[in-house]
Design a protein around this motif. Structure first.
Motif, PDB file in Angstrom:
ATOM      1  N   CYS A 273      21.243  20.711  -8.826  1.00  0.00           N
ATOM      2  CA  CYS A 273      20.478  21.527  -7.880  1.00  0.00           C
ATOM      3  C   CYS A 273      20.848  23.010  -7.931  1.00  0.00           C
ATOM      4  N   ALA A 285      14.892  21.746  -5.563  1.00  0.00           N
ATOM      5  CA  ALA A 285      15.664  20.658  -6.179  1.00  0.00           C
ATOM      6  C   ALA A 285      16.365  19.817  -5.113  1.00  0.00           C
ATOM      7  N   LEU A 286      16.907  20.475  -4.078  1.00  0.00           N
ATOM      8  CA  LEU A 286      17.565  19.748  -2.989  1.00  0.00           C
ATOM      9  C   LEU A 286      16.558  18.910  -2.201  1.00  0.00           C
ATOM     10  N   CYS A 298      22.254  16.223   1.312  1.00  0.00           N
ATOM     11  CA  CYS A 298      21.176  17.133   0.911  1.00  0.00           C
ATOM     12  C   CYS A 298      20.530  17.786   2.124  1.00  0.00           C
TER      13      CYS A 298
END
Length: 406
Positions: A273, A285-286, A298
Motif C-alpha cells: 500500500c 490501495a488501503l 486498514c
C-alpha cells in the motif's frame, strides 16, 4: 537480540523480536527531580568518572523541547566532545517521557505574537544539534524510556546506541498537526525496512520498544525495572570503546519478539500500500485491502490519513522519498525549508490550525487549507521543498568539519 550499532551506521537489519509488558510507569532510574521552569534546570547534567549524562527535565511538559533547552544541549555536547577526560555521553528524560518532541504550543504562541525569528532560531538550533549528534566523535547512549515522539526521535536516534524499554512509545504524529516529521526523521524513517517509514510518517501510528528493535530504530531492549542497573554499570565504565559499552548494555538486555498483533507482521501489506507514488494511490490501495480482507488495521490507517492535513501528507511523502537518497545534512536542509514554510504561512496555515485544534482549543476539528487531497497542487508541494528565497538564508551545517553519514 542485542547487537552493536556499527560506526558505519549499518543499523537497520530486520531482526525478529518479542514484546513483554507495556504499562505506564515513570523512569525509576532517575532521581525524583521536581518539575520546574528554571531554564538552567530544564537540561540537567549527571557527571561520572568517564562519562556525562544530559537529562531532559521538563516532566510536566513531557520533556518537550524549547529553544533554550536545545541551545544548552548544543553547548554541552560540544564541550563534552572536546574534553579528553570524557569517554562517552548519555541522554535520558525525567518522568514518564524521554521527549515528546518540540514544545509546539509555545511555538504557536510565539508566532501569534509575531516572534517569527525566535521560531526560526528554534529550528536552526535543533537541526544543528541533530547534525552534531549524528556526526559525534564519541559513543552516545540514548535511553528512550517512555514517550518518544516527533523530534524526540531526532535528538536520539542519530547516536550510536539507543535503548528502548517496555515503556517506550515512539511515534511521528506531525501530519495530524499540519506539520511534517523533521529533525532528521526523513533520514532515519526512509531507511527502515520496506515502506514502514512512509507508514509511520503519514499515519503517525505508534511503535513500542520491541518494535523499535525489530525495525532497527533501537539497538538494545531492556525492561524499565533494569534501567537502574544499566545506569550503574555504565557509570562505572572508564572507557571510550564502543564495544565495551555495547557489552555492558547487552548484559542487561532481553531477547524479545513482536507480539502477533504487531504492525510489523503486516509489513507485506504495508509495502503493497505505502509503496505507491501518491497519497491518493496509497489511500486507494488501503481501501481495496480493507474491502478484500476486512482488516481492522486498514480501517485505522485510513482514518488516520483522512484526519491529517492533506498538504502535510503530500509534503511528508515527498520528503521521505527524497530522504532515501540523501545524506543527513541534505535531509536536514530540506526539512528546514519545509519547517520555515510551515510556520510562516507562505502557502498554508495548517500548522497553526493543527496545533489550535489538537493542543490549544482541543476541539479536534481542524479546518485544513486546502481541505482535500485533490486540492493540493504539485506547485504547493514543490514550494515547501524548493530552496528558500534570497532574503532567507538556508540551513548551514559544518559539513567540511564534520562529515555526514549517507
Amino acid at each position: 537480540m542485542q547487537r552493536i550499532k556499527a560506526l558505519t551506521r549499518a543499523r537497520h537489519s530486520f531482526n525478529r523480536v518479542w514484546f513483554f509488558s507495556h504499562q505506564q510507569k515513570s523512569f525509576s532510574a532517575l532521581p525524583n527531580y521536581a518539575a520546574n521552569d528554571d531554564l538552567q534546570d530544564q537540561v540537567c547534567v549527571e557527571g561520572r568518572p568517564k562519562s556525562r549524562a544530559a537529562v531532559l527535565n521538563r516532566p510536566s511538559a513531557l520533556n518537550s523541547l524549547t529553544t533554550s533547552m536545545v541551545a544548552r544541549l548544543n553547548r554541552l555536547y560540544e564541550s563534552w566532545e572536546e574534553n579528553p577526560d570524557i569517554g562517552f555521553v548519555m541522554m535520558k528524560g525525567s518522568g514518564r517521557a524521554f521527549c515528546s518532541g518540540a514544545d509546539v504550543v509555545s511555538l504557536y504562541q510565539s508566532l501569534n505574537e509575531g516572534k517569527v525569528e525566535d521560531c526560526k532560531s528554534f529550528f536552526h538550533s535543533l537541526y544543528k544539534f541533530v547534525y552534531l549528534q549524528g556526526t559525534y566523535l564519541k559513543p552516545h547512549v540514548a535511553i528512550l524510556d517512555g514517550i518518544t515522539m516527533g523530534c524526540g526521535g531526532g535528538i536520539s536516534l542519530q547516536g550510536m546506541f539507543c535503548v528502548a524499554t517496555d515503556k517506550t512509545v515512539f511515534a511521528h504524529p506531525e501530519t495530524q498537526l499540519g506539520f511534517h516529521p523533521d529533525a532528521g526523521a526523513s533520514f532515519y524513517l526512509s531507511r527502515l525496512p520496506g515502506y514502514l517509514g512512509e507508514y509511520l510518517a503519514l499515519t503517525g501510528e505508534k511503535l513500542n520498544g520491541v518494535e523499535m528493535i525489530a525495525c532497527g530504530l533501537a539497538t538494545h531492549f531492556t525492561l524499565n525495572a533494569r534501567l537502574a542497573l544499566i545506569e550503574e554499570r555504565l557509570g562505572k565504565l572508564i572507557t571510550d570503546d564502543p564495544s565495551v559499552i555495547e557489552s555492558s548494555l547487552a548484559q542487561y538486555g532481553d531477547l524479545v519478539y513482536p507480539d502477533r498483533e504487531s504492525v510489523l507482521h503486516k509489513i507485506e501489506t504495508i509495502d503493497n500500500c505505502f509503496s505507491k507514488d501518491t497519497v491518493e494511490e496509497i489511500i486507494d490501495a488501503l481501501e481495496n485491502e480493507a474491502f478484500l480482507s476486512y482488516d481492522e488495521w486498514c480501517k485505522i490507517a485510513l482514518k488516520k490519513l483522512k484526519e491529517a492535513s492533506p498538504l502535510s501528507l503530500k509534503v511528508t511523502l515527498q520528503s521521505i522519498r527524497e530522504g532515501r537518497f540523501q545524506s543527513l545534512d541534505q535531509c536536514l536542509a530540506r526539512e528546514y525549508r519545509i519547517s520555515l514554510n510551515g510556520i510562516t504561512k507562505r502557502v498554508s496555515g495548517d500548522f497553526f490550525e493543527g496545533v489550535r485544534a489538537r493542543l490549544v482549543d482541543r476541539d479536534f476539528a481542524p479546518k485544513w487549507d486546502p481541505p482535500r487531497l485533490e486540492d493540493v497542487s504539485t506547485d504547493m508541494v514543490n514550494s515547501y521543498l524548493s530552496p528558500l528565497n534570497e532574503s532567507e538564508p538556508e540551513l548551514k551545517l559544518p559539513t567540511a568539519l564534520r562529515e555526514p553519514y549517507i
